[in-house]
Motif scaffolding. Sequence first.
Motif, PDB file in Angstrom:
ATOM      1  N   THR A  75       0.828  -1.205   0.000  1.00  6.40           N
ATOM      2  CA  THR A  75       0.000   0.000   0.000  1.00  6.40           C
ATOM      3  C   THR A  75       0.859   1.251   0.000  1.00  6.40           C
ATOM      4  O   THR A  75       2.012   1.221   0.416  1.00  6.40           O
ATOM      5  CB  THR A  75      -0.904   0.061   1.245  1.00  6.40           C
ATOM      6  OG1 THR A  75      -0.089  -0.115   2.407  1.00  6.40           O
ATOM      7  CG2 THR A  75      -1.970  -1.014   1.220  1.00  6.40           C
ATOM      8  N   VAL A  76       0.257   2.339  -0.432  1.00 12.91           N
ATOM      9  CA  VAL A  76       0.943   3.620  -0.330  1.00 12.91           C
ATOM     10  C   VAL A  76       0.517   4.356   0.935  1.00 12.91           C
ATOM     11  O   VAL A  76       1.166   5.300   1.352  1.00 12.91           O
ATOM     12  CB  VAL A  76       0.680   4.527  -1.547  1.00 12.91           C
ATOM     13  CG1 VAL A  76       1.452   4.038  -2.753  1.00 12.91           C
ATOM     14  CG2 VAL A  76      -0.788   4.629  -1.829  1.00 12.91           C
ATOM     15  N   GLY A  77      -0.576   3.943   1.529  1.00  8.96           N
ATOM     16  CA  GLY A  77      -1.023   4.580   2.757  1.00  8.96           C
ATOM     17  C   GLY A  77      -0.213   4.094   3.947  1.00  8.96           C
ATOM     18  O   GLY A  77       0.678   3.263   3.812  1.00  8.96           O
ATOM     19  N   ARG A  78      -0.520   4.606   5.124  1.00 12.16           N
ATOM     20  CA  ARG A  78       0.258   4.258   6.294  1.00 12.16           C
ATOM     21  C   ARG A  78      -0.169   2.917   6.868  1.00 12.16           C
ATOM     22  O   ARG A  78       0.628   2.222   7.483  1.00 12.16           O
ATOM     23  CB  ARG A  78       0.114   5.339   7.358  1.00 12.16           C
ATOM     24  CG  ARG A  78       0.770   6.634   6.930  1.00 12.16           C
ATOM     25  CD  ARG A  78       0.668   7.679   7.998  1.00 12.16           C
ATOM     26  NE  ARG A  78       1.228   7.209   9.254  1.00 12.16           N
ATOM     27  CZ  ARG A  78       1.400   7.968  10.321  1.00 12.16           C
ATOM     28  NH1 ARG A  78       1.056   9.232  10.266  1.00 12.16           N
ATOM     29  NH2 ARG A  78       1.916   7.489  11.418  1.00 12.16           N
ATOM     30  N   ARG A  97      -5.542   7.885  -4.624  1.00 13.08           N
ATOM     31  CA  ARG A  97      -4.541   8.671  -3.909  1.00 13.08           C
ATOM     32  C   ARG A  97      -5.178   9.733  -3.020  1.00 13.08           C
ATOM     33  O   ARG A  97      -4.543  10.316  -2.159  1.00 13.08           O
ATOM     34  CB  ARG A  97      -3.582   9.332  -4.895  1.00 13.08           C
ATOM     35  CG  ARG A  97      -4.145  10.545  -5.581  1.00 13.08           C
ATOM     36  CD  ARG A  97      -3.032  11.353  -6.237  1.00 13.08           C
ATOM     37  NE  ARG A  97      -3.482  11.916  -7.495  1.00 13.08           N
ATOM     38  CZ  ARG A  97      -4.222  13.022  -7.609  1.00 13.08           C
ATOM     39  NH1 ARG A  97      -4.606  13.691  -6.533  1.00 13.08           N
ATOM     40  NH2 ARG A  97      -4.583  13.459  -8.794  1.00 13.08           N
TER      41      ARG A  97
ATOM     42  N   ARG B  72       6.628   7.665  -4.622  1.00 17.01           N
ATOM     43  CA  ARG B  72       6.515   6.765  -3.498  1.00 17.01           C
ATOM     44  C   ARG B  72       6.009   5.419  -3.979  1.00 17.01           C
ATOM     45  O   ARG B  72       5.044   5.350  -4.728  1.00 17.01           O
ATOM     46  CB  ARG B  72       5.532   7.331  -2.474  1.00 17.01           C
ATOM     47  CG  ARG B  72       5.329   6.408  -1.330  1.00 17.01           C
ATOM     48  CD  ARG B  72       4.435   7.000  -0.271  1.00 17.01           C
ATOM     49  NE  ARG B  72       4.218   5.998   0.761  1.00 17.01           N
ATOM     50  CZ  ARG B  72       3.651   6.260   1.931  1.00 17.01           C
ATOM     51  NH1 ARG B  72       3.237   7.483   2.198  1.00 17.01           N
ATOM     52  NH2 ARG B  72       3.513   5.318   2.811  1.00 17.01           N
ATOM     53  N   LEU B  73       6.662   4.374  -3.555  1.00 16.11           N
ATOM     54  CA  LEU B  73       6.249   3.038  -3.955  1.00 16.11           C
ATOM     55  C   LEU B  73       5.258   2.454  -2.965  1.00 16.11           C
ATOM     56  O   LEU B  73       5.252   2.818  -1.790  1.00 16.11           O
ATOM     57  CB  LEU B  73       7.465   2.112  -4.016  1.00 16.11           C
ATOM     58  CG  LEU B  73       8.646   2.557  -4.867  1.00 16.11           C
ATOM     59  CD1 LEU B  73       9.701   1.459  -4.891  1.00 16.11           C
ATOM     60  CD2 LEU B  73       8.202   2.906  -6.276  1.00 16.11           C
ATOM     61  N   ALA B  74       4.443   1.525  -3.443  1.00 15.49           N
ATOM     62  CA  ALA B  74       3.590   0.740  -2.545  1.00 15.49           C
ATOM     63  C   ALA B  74       4.474  -0.307  -1.876  1.00 15.49           C
ATOM     64  O   ALA B  74       5.265  -0.972  -2.542  1.00 15.49           O
ATOM     65  CB  ALA B  74       2.480   0.059  -3.340  1.00 15.49           C
ATOM     66  N   THR B  75       4.369  -0.412  -0.564  1.00 13.76           N
ATOM     67  CA  THR B  75       5.246  -1.328   0.171  1.00 13.76           C
ATOM     68  C   THR B  75       4.445  -2.178   1.141  1.00 13.76           C
ATOM     69  O   THR B  75       3.353  -1.812   1.548  1.00 13.76           O
ATOM     70  CB  THR B  75       6.293  -0.558   0.995  1.00 13.76           C
ATOM     71  OG1 THR B  75       5.614   0.393   1.808  1.00 13.76           O
ATOM     72  CG2 THR B  75       7.293   0.130   0.110  1.00 13.76           C
TER      73      THR B  75
END
Lengths: 141, 141
Positions: A75-78, A97, B72-75
Amino acid sequence: MNDPDFSRRIRDAGGRVTAARLAVLRCLAEADEPLTPDEVLEHLARNSDHVPDRVTIYRAIDWLAVHGLVRRLATVGRAARYEPVEDREAHAHFQCRRCAQTRCLPAPTPPLPPLPSGYVAERVELVIHGLCAACRAGENE
Amino acid sequence: MNDPDFSRRIRDAGGRVTAARLAVLRCLAEADEPLTPDEVLEHLARNSDHVPDRVTIYRAIDWLAVHGLVRRLATVGRAARYEPVEDREAHAHFQCRRCAQTRCLPAPTPPLPPLPSGYVAERVELVIHGLCAACRAGENE
DNA sequence: GGTAAAAATGCAATAAAATGGCAAAAAGAC
DNA sequence: GTCTTTTTGCCATTTTATTGCATTTTTACC
Ligand SMILES: [Mn+2]
Ligand SMILES: [Mn+2]
Ligand SMILES: [Zn+2]
Ligand SMILES: [Zn+2]
């Protein structure tokens, strides 16, 4: 609703069948999109009788993920998001986004590209970033 | 090393050319893999003269991301990872589930799958999950 | 059903990653 | 160099997740 299939899958994975694991697994299976641990807690707080502690939810999700019953998405969110691993073929996800909505797409996952030698792939994930319909409509607010 | 190209790109994006932005952008450009804000800080602490505050690094990265100079990458990990947006075609990434190493792959990003109506895609990202060579070798430790 | 061992839970504390407020400093226009 | 605006540093705070440990629950076995 003590779904025997969920119970069986947990038992088959070598764990004890507990109220928390059943509730979390059922919650993720009933949701139509991947949820964060906090969203799972909210759902259970609204729809369930016994609401497990937040830490228990984290631990249940974690156990389910380690044992292959749910998977964590990139995910790109927290916050992390999870979805059940079911019969359905692995598929792509859309992430907005603006509102962070994450939704499953019909598109299947593309084939595995070549990797550097020694590397082993276990999963291929396709993420589409953009704006969901609602956010696109109200973008200038 | 006051790279004129980095300066120009920052200025073209409508921002002020500051030591922090230059240092962060150069750091990400010199790294051969996507970095977390903390890793950027470590790099700067080792290689740079003036080390910006951690918060300044967050803000610089954020500004660069909003203005399209980094992405920013998805992680799956807790920390965000960023890489510079350069000439190179968008490409896939490998993420090791054991050591969290994230590395760029030669494979280009697959084509955009169909989306629900009203949805707009801005970017397609392909993530390969698995074990890196080092972690695979020492997996039983 | 009752008992014991092992596993899971609740609660409080703590950690990790990121964000917000505000005064001081730096950048750019003139 | 002066002035205006943007950026920075520092501290406090928030969000998300993890750890330690005593208590409770689950399950295997009788
Ligand atoms: Mn899905
Ligand atoms: Mn890359
Ligand atoms: Zn949206
Ligand atoms: Zn690794």
